[in-house]
Design an enzyme around this catalytic site. Sequence first.
Site, PDB file in Angstrom:
ATOM      1  N   GLU A 248       0.845  -1.196   0.000  1.00 25.48           N
ATOM      2  CA  GLU A 248       0.000   0.000   0.000  1.00 25.48           C
ATOM      3  C   GLU A 248       0.880   1.246   0.000  1.00 25.48           C
ATOM      4  OE1 GLU A 248      -3.094   0.456   2.858  1.00 25.48           O
ATOM      5  OE2 GLU A 248      -3.757  -1.623   2.700  1.00 25.48           O
ATOM      6  N   LYS A 250       2.351   4.561   1.208  1.00 31.97           N
ATOM      7  CA  LYS A 250       2.447   5.149   2.548  1.00 31.97           C
ATOM      8  C   LYS A 250       2.287   6.655   2.403  1.00 31.97           C
ATOM      9  CE  LYS A 250       5.150   4.928   6.837  1.00 31.97           C
ATOM     10  NZ  LYS A 250       4.918   6.248   7.357  1.00 31.97           N
ATOM     11  N   ARG A 255      -2.538  10.210  10.771  1.00 33.24           N
ATOM     12  CA  ARG A 255      -3.472   9.094  10.877  1.00 33.24           C
ATOM     13  C   ARG A 255      -4.693   9.512  11.680  1.00 33.24           C
ATOM     14  NH1 ARG A 255      -1.287   3.240  12.323  1.00 33.24           N
ATOM     15  NH2 ARG A 255      -3.166   1.992  12.203  1.00 33.24           N
ATOM     16  N   GLU A 301      -5.473   7.977   6.414  1.00 32.01           N
ATOM     17  CA  GLU A 301      -4.452   9.013   6.553  1.00 32.01           C
ATOM     18  C   GLU A 301      -5.014  10.264   5.900  1.00 32.01           C
ATOM     19  OE1 GLU A 301      -1.600   8.139   8.147  1.00 32.01           O
ATOM     20  OE2 GLU A 301      -0.119   9.645   7.591  1.00 32.01           O
ATOM     21  N   PHE A 341      -7.591   3.031   4.995  1.00 34.57           N
ATOM     22  CA  PHE A 341      -6.914   1.729   4.895  1.00 34.57           C
ATOM     23  C   PHE A 341      -7.422   0.675   5.860  1.00 34.57           C
ATOM     24  CE2 PHE A 341      -4.014   4.635   7.203  1.00 34.57           C
ATOM     25  CZ  PHE A 341      -3.905   3.980   8.426  1.00 34.57           C
ATOM     26  N   ARG A 418       3.370  -3.226  17.265  1.00 35.11           N
ATOM     27  CA  ARG A 418       4.240  -2.988  16.116  1.00 35.11           C
ATOM     28  C   ARG A 418       4.810  -4.349  15.749  1.00 35.11           C
ATOM     29  NH1 ARG A 418       6.555   1.645  14.156  1.00 35.11           N
ATOM     30  NH2 ARG A 418       6.212   2.917  16.008  1.00 35.11           N
TER      31      ARG A 418
HETATM   32  P1  ATP Z   1       6.709   7.388  10.652  1.00 35.99           P
HETATM   33  O1  ATP Z   1       7.670   8.040  11.590  1.00 35.99           O
HETATM   34  O2  ATP Z   1       7.328   6.702   9.516  1.00 35.99           O
HETATM   35  O3  ATP Z   1       5.512   8.209  10.314  1.00 35.99           O
HETATM   36  P2  ATP Z   1       5.344   6.108  12.682  1.00 35.99           P
HETATM   37  O4  ATP Z   1       6.221   5.643  13.783  1.00 35.99           O
HETATM   38  O5  ATP Z   1       4.565   7.350  12.855  1.00 35.99           O
HETATM   39  O6  ATP Z   1       6.198   6.171  11.396  1.00 35.99           O
HETATM   40  P3  ATP Z   1       4.732   3.627  11.579  1.00 35.99           P
HETATM   41  O7  ATP Z   1       4.102   2.449  12.187  1.00 35.99           O
HETATM   42  O8  ATP Z   1       6.169   3.507  11.470  1.00 35.99           O
HETATM   43  O9  ATP Z   1       4.332   4.935  12.352  1.00 35.99           O
HETATM   44  O10 ATP Z   1       4.138   3.840  10.147  1.00 35.99           O
HETATM   45  C1  ATP Z   1       2.796   3.669   9.991  1.00 35.99           C
HETATM   46  C2  ATP Z   1       2.141   5.030   9.816  1.00 35.99           C
HETATM   47  O11 ATP Z   1       2.093   5.336   8.438  1.00 35.99           O
HETATM   48  C3  ATP Z   1       0.704   4.917  10.234  1.00 35.99           C
HETATM   49  O12 ATP Z   1       0.552   5.230  11.586  1.00 35.99           O
HETATM   50  C4  ATP Z   1      -0.008   5.878   9.332  1.00 35.99           C
HETATM   51  O13 ATP Z   1      -0.052   7.152   9.936  1.00 35.99           O
HETATM   52  C5  ATP Z   1       0.881   6.010   8.130  1.00 35.99           C
HETATM   53  N1  ATP Z   1       0.328   5.417   6.883  1.00 35.99           N
HETATM   54  C6  ATP Z   1       0.338   6.017   5.685  1.00 35.99           C
HETATM   55  N2  ATP Z   1      -0.180   5.226   4.735  1.00 35.99           N
HETATM   56  C7  ATP Z   1      -0.551   4.084   5.332  1.00 35.99           C
HETATM   57  C8  ATP Z   1      -1.147   2.882   4.875  1.00 35.99           C
HETATM   58  N3  ATP Z   1      -1.451   2.680   3.613  1.00 35.99           N
HETATM   59  N4  ATP Z   1      -1.371   1.910   5.786  1.00 35.99           N
HETATM   60  C9  ATP Z   1      -1.046   2.080   7.088  1.00 35.99           C
HETATM   61  N5  ATP Z   1      -0.489   3.209   7.575  1.00 35.99           N
HETATM   62  C10 ATP Z   1      -0.229   4.205   6.713  1.00 35.99           C
END
Ligand code: ATP
Length: 585
Positions: A248, A250, A255, A301, A341, A418
Amino acid sequence: MKYQVVAAAYRDLEQASGRLILIDRLAVLLAQTPEELLPKVCYLCQGLVAPEFAAVDLGLAEKLALRAVATATGVEPVEVVAAVREAGDLGQAAEQLLAATAGEREPSLHVDTVVDTLHEIARAGGSGSQGRKLGLLADLLALATPLEARYLLRLVTGNLRLGIGTPTILDALAQVYTGSRKDRPVLERAYNICCDLGLVAATLASGGLTAVQKLQVRAGNPVRVMLAQRLSDAGEILTRLGGQCMAEYKYDGMRLQAHRTADGHIELFTRRQERVSSQFPDVVELLQTGLGPREAILEGEVVAYDAAAGELRPFQEVMFRRRKHGIAEAARDVPIGLFCFELLYADGEDFTGLPYLERRTRLADAITLSDRLRLTTAMEVATAPALDAAFEQAVADGSEGLVCKATGSTAIYQAGARGWLWIKLKRDYRTELADTVDLVVVGAYAGRGRRRGTYGAVLLAAYNPDAELYQTVGRCGTGFSDAELAALPARLAPLIRAERPARVDSRVPADVWFEPSLVLEVLSAELTLSPNHTAGWGQLKDDGGLSMRFPRFTGRWRDDKEPQDATTSQQLVELYRTARRAPAD
Ligand code: ATP
């Protein structure tokens, strides 16, 4: 049950370190608690009077609380101010003042009275509310023992910070009600899907583990979000995900978890369970028209999105505009899009236990797509070259990279975890030697020269969820703008502690210690083994942990993250191992 019993537990917990000791002490408190009071006592242990997402705001600034102390003890407000200055915090100051004026007082306050009065304080609004709040708090203090006063004041000013995490309270609940800690995961799952410790505790006490197992997600109660692991190699990702996955896009935004309750109300929660509907009226409107089920929980998102051009824009534009020009103007000037999502619940059905592909089908059925209400772009891939191509395409289309999701029958929605069912692949993993990490500020060093009067560097820590410790990984003084530096002391002042907090695991000194709370994003050139820092201690070397070389603040405060959401010590160990295995080219 007397509030003194809770206050005595607070005192012991504050002084204790070591997880097992904390659990045992909490278990003693919970075992003493009558069943009908259990939810209230659980919230009190979290430093709350209701679940955090309920956002009960007492509206009691420190100044007002200070006046209540003056009224209750019969001393002048200036004397209270002086006592605060000397003691370091209002709680301790109140304790000392009460010890002098009513040291012999017998405990008489009941937990019920305390919690009910605090709710009454929160409800007081409109004209004259400040006086009413003050009066209610002063009445409580007039009955409190010195020890109770210490914690009452810390509670009402939002500074209780016992530092015990919810997992520790869940362990204690398991110990008391099931006889051992081995069933904590059952309680943890329940907590993760409803974010209400009181509800989990009450269900456990009345119906045992079976009732807790049957708890389901419910619209209105935020679900702790599922998060992704990270890897930088397409082949490795596919191996982890069983040879195939759904890739998917990103999206680089924020979020949101949207809840529509039976009354038709739509509430939006951030990943920290803050309510933000009023900041995103445009998202609420999109969902009012586009979301089918009467009751639902959906995740997406929100991004800055030019629908006419089909272009994603940097999300900072949205946040910047909102701060500067207000919500209505921002909604007009920087339109947003919601890329959905997940669908976790609809009309009585809990989907969190369904496999990903099924959830995705339900999601597609539940929304009527429009220009701005979209599904995340997703591609099924089964080879490394296909995954690489999907990544290139995602980046070319303006997204950050990919979130690769497992598609097997066990790929459930792991609330609050996670895990390895979602793995993210981002652009910066491939170009930088090290990726950005999100670390917690636990200490600081006085500035010299040009930085006199502010801090010269901060001491940063990663989180170790198993030990519930913040483990240091180095100092960082680079990357702060002058304005940022000047603002640092004020930003950090409420978190100052006279001694190193028990949850901070450090072998190095600091000029000032902070309660772990603020998270910031750091880019580091490299991770190296170090005898001075405690993150990953003993995992790569017997008597060493990890430290950062040339860390640099990226300028991004991660206000959307709790300290427990920071990069973990284990993730740093993995980053170190990955960097050693595959040096950047
Ligand atoms: P980052 O610092 O990279 O934003 P994070 O620690 O905030 O990461 P992660 O679990 O690492 O969170 O990355 C997932 C985040 O990416 C989700 O919390 C969401 O906000 C975002 N996101 C964007 N697109 C998607 C998607 N298609 N599916 C799930 N999460 C997505």
